[in-house]
Design an enzyme around this catalytic site. Structure first.
Site, PDB file in Angstrom:
ATOM      1  N   SER A   9       6.250 -15.530  13.822  1.00 48.47           N
ATOM      2  CA  SER A   9       7.476 -15.105  14.502  1.00 48.47           C
ATOM      3  C   SER A   9       7.238 -13.881  15.380  1.00 48.47           C
ATOM      4  O   SER A   9       7.852 -13.756  16.457  1.00 48.47           O
ATOM      5  CB  SER A   9       8.577 -14.823  13.474  1.00 48.47           C
ATOM      6  N   THR A  10       6.363 -12.977  14.978  1.00 48.10           N
ATOM      7  CA  THR A  10       6.078 -11.802  15.814  1.00 48.10           C
ATOM      8  C   THR A  10       5.277 -12.230  17.047  1.00 48.10           C
ATOM      9  O   THR A  10       5.571 -11.807  18.171  1.00 48.10           O
ATOM     10  CB  THR A  10       5.310 -10.735  15.007  1.00 48.10           C
ATOM     11  N   ASP A  26      -1.821 -10.600  17.618  1.00 48.30           N
ATOM     12  CA  ASP A  26      -1.302 -11.419  16.505  1.00 48.30           C
ATOM     13  C   ASP A  26      -0.584 -10.526  15.494  1.00 48.30           C
ATOM     14  O   ASP A  26      -0.815  -9.312  15.458  1.00 48.30           O
ATOM     15  CB  ASP A  26      -2.482 -12.149  15.825  1.00 48.30           C
ATOM     16  N   GLY A  44      -2.212 -15.536   7.405  1.00 51.16           N
ATOM     17  CA  GLY A  44      -2.201 -16.936   6.978  1.00 51.16           C
ATOM     18  C   GLY A  44      -0.894 -17.390   6.380  1.00 51.16           C
ATOM     19  O   GLY A  44      -0.789 -18.527   5.921  1.00 51.16           O
ATOM     20  N   GLU A  95      -6.951 -18.496  13.761  1.00 55.99           N
ATOM     21  CA  GLU A  95      -6.716 -17.078  14.100  1.00 55.99           C
ATOM     22  C   GLU A  95      -8.016 -16.288  13.974  1.00 55.99           C
ATOM     23  O   GLU A  95      -8.355 -15.472  14.834  1.00 55.99           O
ATOM     24  CB  GLU A  95      -5.648 -16.488  13.176  1.00 55.99           C
TER      25      GLU A  95
HETATM   26  C1  5RP Z   1       0.137 -16.943  10.562  1.00 56.43           C
HETATM   27  C2  5RP Z   1      -0.055 -15.486  10.391  1.00 56.43           C
HETATM   28  C3  5RP Z   1       1.022 -14.580  10.871  1.00 56.43           C
HETATM   29  O1  5RP Z   1       0.470 -13.638  11.721  1.00 56.43           O
HETATM   30  C4  5RP Z   1       1.639 -13.881   9.696  1.00 56.43           C
HETATM   31  O2  5RP Z   1       2.074 -14.859   8.760  1.00 56.43           O
HETATM   32  C5  5RP Z   1       2.825 -13.010  10.126  1.00 56.43           C
HETATM   33  O3  5RP Z   1       3.874 -13.831  10.528  1.00 56.43           O
HETATM   34  P1  5RP Z   1       5.236 -13.258  11.071  1.00 56.43           P
HETATM   35  O4  5RP Z   1       4.952 -12.593  12.377  1.00 56.43           O
HETATM   36  O5  5RP Z   1       6.104 -14.465  11.204  1.00 56.43           O
HETATM   37  O6  5RP Z   1       5.787 -12.274  10.059  1.00 56.43           O
HETATM   38  O7  5RP Z   1      -1.051 -15.021   9.883  1.00 56.43           O
HETATM   39  O8  5RP Z   1      -0.882 -17.688   9.973  1.00 56.43           O
END
Ligand code: 5RP
Length: 218
Positions: free
Chosen positions: A30-31, A81, A95, A103
């Site tokens: 989501s980020t 990321d 993950g 990633e």
């Molecule tokens: C996906 C990831 C994401 O970076 C992690 O889960 C954070 O997610 P979000 O931004 O939705 O909090 O590693 O595999």
């Protein structure tokens, strides 16, 4: 501010790290989605992107951003990321979205890993968030036994198949005081594709969003 607003603030701050006329490495979650939306506004100033998941690839394509196969790319100045947890040395657990393997591969090629997080992701010791481990399907039970022997409590994330056709075990009850050592140790278990510790190659820069603003930590 809501957690979503904080995620968006961190993602917007990361746009300043994008190198003009370059190919950008793009994470998942989501980020990262907020970052992709921001990248869409500056798509004429980049060559395109390498995505770390099918979901991110779709979102990038929706913005009209050209997608590159990582095998055709020799220079990736920046990878942006999110993370599920990040500690003081900028080691991470990732993950939660099951995209950890791609990633980690894209991050390995990138010159700089910019991690974007809301302040709730910052921890003193990694491990409250269950550690995702991607496993080859036939090795699921064998890997689970090995993870139990390491002191964890692996739980199969049933119903989830990764973009690579594999399974996820989420390992609970780990207090990770040696992230680099544990990352290497779990990688040695036969049947493990990747684990969600990003410590050997952690983030280079953290953009941490709190109600008072976005803090940069290098
Ligand atoms: C996906 C990831 C994401 O970076 C992690 O889960 C954070 O997610 P979000 O931004 O939705 O909090 O590693 O595999």
């Amino acid at each position: 501010m809501t957690q979503d607003e904080l995620k968006q603030a961190a993602a917007e701050a990361a746009l300043a790290f994008v190198v003009e006329d370059s190919i950008v490495g793009v994470g998942t979650g989501s980020t990262a989605n907020y970052f992709i939306d921001g990248l869409g506004r500056m798509k004429d100033r980049i060559r395109g992107a390498v995505a770390s998941s099918d979901a991110s690839a779709q979102r990038l394509a929706g913005h009209g951003i050209a997608l590159f196969d990582l095998n055709d790319v020799t220079e990736l100045p920046v990878y942006v990321d999110g993370a599920d947890e990040i500690d003081g040395s900028l080691a991470m657990i990732k993950g939660g979205g099951a995209a950890l393997t791609r990633e980690k591969i894209v991050a390995a090629v990138a010159g700089r890993f910019v991690c974007i997080c809301d302040a709730s992701k910052r921890v003193a010791t990694l491990g409250r968030f269950p550690l995702p481990v991607e496993v080859i399907p036939m090795a699921r039970a064998q890997v689970a036994r090995a993870l139990t022997a390491l002191g964890g409590r692996p739980v199969w994330r049933e119903g989830v198949v990764t973009d690579n056709g594999n399974l996820i075990l989420d390992v609970h009850d780990l207090s990770i005081t040696d992230p680099v050592g544990l990352e290497s140790e779990i990688n040695q278990i036969v049947g493990v594709v990747t684990n969600g510790l990003f410590a050997r190659r952690g983030a280079d820069t953290l953009l941490l969003a709190a109600p008072g603003g976005v803090q940069r930590i290098d």
